[in-house]
Design a protein around this motif. Sequence first.
Motif, short mmCIF file in Angstrom:
data_model
loop_
_atom_site.label_atom_id
_atom_site.label_comp_id
_atom_site.label_asym_id
_atom_site.label_seq_id
_atom_site.Cartn_x
_atom_site.Cartn_y
_atom_site.Cartn_z
N LYS A 61 0.83 -1.21 0.00
CA LYS A 61 0.00 0.00 0.00
C LYS A 61 0.86 1.26 0.00
O LYS A 61 0.61 2.21 -0.75
N MET A 62 1.87 1.27 0.85
CA MET A 62 2.72 2.45 0.97
C MET A 62 3.54 2.67 -0.30
O MET A 62 3.75 3.81 -0.71
N ALA A 63 3.98 1.59 -0.93
CA ALA A 63 4.74 1.72 -2.18
C ALA A 63 3.88 2.35 -3.27
O ALA A 63 4.35 3.21 -4.03
N GLN A 64 2.63 1.95 -3.35
CA GLN A 64 1.73 2.55 -4.35
C GLN A 64 1.51 4.04 -4.08
O GLN A 64 1.49 4.85 -5.00
N THR A 65 1.36 4.39 -2.82
CA THR A 65 1.23 5.80 -2.45
C THR A 65 2.47 6.58 -2.86
O THR A 65 2.38 7.68 -3.43
N ALA A 66 3.64 6.01 -2.62
CA ALA A 66 4.91 6.66 -2.96
C ALA A 66 5.05 6.84 -4.47
O ALA A 66 5.48 7.90 -4.94
N LEU A 67 4.68 5.81 -5.24
CA LEU A 67 4.79 5.91 -6.69
C LEU A 67 3.93 7.03 -7.25
O LEU A 67 4.33 7.75 -8.17
N LYS A 68 2.74 7.20 -6.68
CA LYS A 68 1.88 8.30 -7.12
C LYS A 68 2.54 9.65 -6.86
O LYS A 68 2.51 10.55 -7.69
N PHE A 101 8.48 -6.11 4.75
CA PHE A 101 7.86 -4.81 4.47
C PHE A 101 8.53 -4.12 3.29
O PHE A 101 7.86 -3.53 2.43
N ALA A 102 9.85 -4.17 3.22
CA ALA A 102 10.61 -3.40 2.23
C ALA A 102 10.57 -3.99 0.83
O ALA A 102 10.68 -3.25 -0.15
N ASN A 103 10.43 -5.29 0.70
CA ASN A 103 10.48 -5.90 -0.63
C ASN A 103 9.43 -5.36 -1.60
O ASN A 103 9.74 -5.21 -2.79
N PRO A 104 8.21 -5.05 -1.19
CA PRO A 104 7.27 -4.44 -2.13
C PRO A 104 7.77 -3.10 -2.70
O PRO A 104 7.50 -2.77 -3.85
N PHE A 105 8.51 -2.33 -1.91
CA PHE A 105 9.12 -1.10 -2.41
C PHE A 105 10.18 -1.43 -3.45
O PHE A 105 10.25 -0.81 -4.50
N ARG A 106 11.02 -2.41 -3.14
CA ARG A 106 12.07 -2.81 -4.09
C ARG A 106 11.45 -3.24 -5.42
O ARG A 106 11.92 -2.87 -6.49
N GLU A 107 10.39 -4.02 -5.35
CA GLU A 107 9.71 -4.48 -6.57
C GLU A 107 9.13 -3.30 -7.34
O GLU A 107 9.21 -3.24 -8.57
N SER A 135 21.81 5.30 -1.29
CA SER A 135 21.52 4.80 -2.63
C SER A 135 20.81 3.47 -2.56
O SER A 135 21.16 2.60 -1.76
N LYS A 136 19.82 3.29 -3.43
CA LYS A 136 19.07 2.04 -3.47
C LYS A 136 19.87 0.89 -4.08
O LYS A 136 19.52 -0.27 -3.96
N ASP A 137 20.97 1.23 -4.77
CA ASP A 137 21.73 0.22 -5.50
C ASP A 137 23.09 -0.10 -4.90
O ASP A 137 23.64 -1.16 -5.18
N ASP A 138 23.65 0.79 -4.08
CA ASP A 138 24.94 0.53 -3.46
C ASP A 138 25.12 1.52 -2.31
O ASP A 138 25.13 2.73 -2.54
N VAL A 139 25.29 1.00 -1.11
CA VAL A 139 25.39 1.88 0.06
C VAL A 139 26.66 2.73 0.06
O VAL A 139 26.76 3.67 0.84
N TYR A 140 27.60 2.45 -0.82
CA TYR A 140 28.85 3.20 -0.84
C TYR A 140 28.83 4.42 -1.77
O TYR A 140 29.86 5.05 -1.98
N VAL A 141 27.68 4.78 -2.31
CA VAL A 141 27.57 5.99 -3.13
C VAL A 141 27.39 7.16 -2.17
O VAL A 141 26.30 7.42 -1.67
N ARG A 142 28.48 7.88 -1.90
CA ARG A 142 28.49 8.93 -0.88
C ARG A 142 27.53 10.08 -1.18
O ARG A 142 26.98 10.68 -0.27
N SER A 143 27.34 10.39 -2.44
CA SER A 143 26.47 11.52 -2.80
C SER A 143 25.02 11.30 -2.39
O SER A 143 24.25 12.25 -2.32
#
Length: 189
Positions: A61-68, A101-107, A135-143
């Motif tokens: 539910k929360m992922a759908q809200t975020a996508l909107k 909980f987090a996997n639906p966001f990842r999907e 970063s969603k893809d690598d925690v070492y992206v400092r920016s």
Amino acid sequence: MDLNIRRTFTLIDDKRVEAGRRAETPLRKVAVIYLLENPYIGRYVEDLSPLIEASEGLGRKMAQTALKALDGMPVQSYGKGGVVGLSGEQEHANALLTTTFANPFREAIGGAQAWISSMTKVAAPGTVIDVPMNSKDDVYVRSHYDGMTLLIPDGPMPDEVAIIFCLGTGGRINARVGGLRYEDLPTSA
């Protein structure tokens, strides 16, 4: 277990300027907050697996809200958090914020294999929480080390849990501390 959602909030923050310099593309950060009735008020419960299992539907539910709220913009960073009302335990928020909980966001956003930073605490209504993001893809992206500071008006009440997920469309504006760059990740292509 059915989770009783009492209130929802969505915050959209479009940042265009940092240190007097205008960004080529605004940085959009979105926070989705759901206030839930805490089913474990006033008693210690050893097995919190019903909360963990119920959190999958909450995540969807929360992922759908975020996508909107993102309105088609790509996601590069994320973070999660929880504030438990004074009659609950910090562990109640942690049970609701696991990988289940987090996997639906990842999907929903694609990629997103990096660890999700988080913060939880027990607090009174109106308390500020800083939700860390990376970063969603690598925690070492400092920016992309960033966060959102949030205050929940009139919440959480003592018998509630506020569950929070934050998403960002990029790193900090004017980031310049070196290290791994998001554009250089194989998943950003």
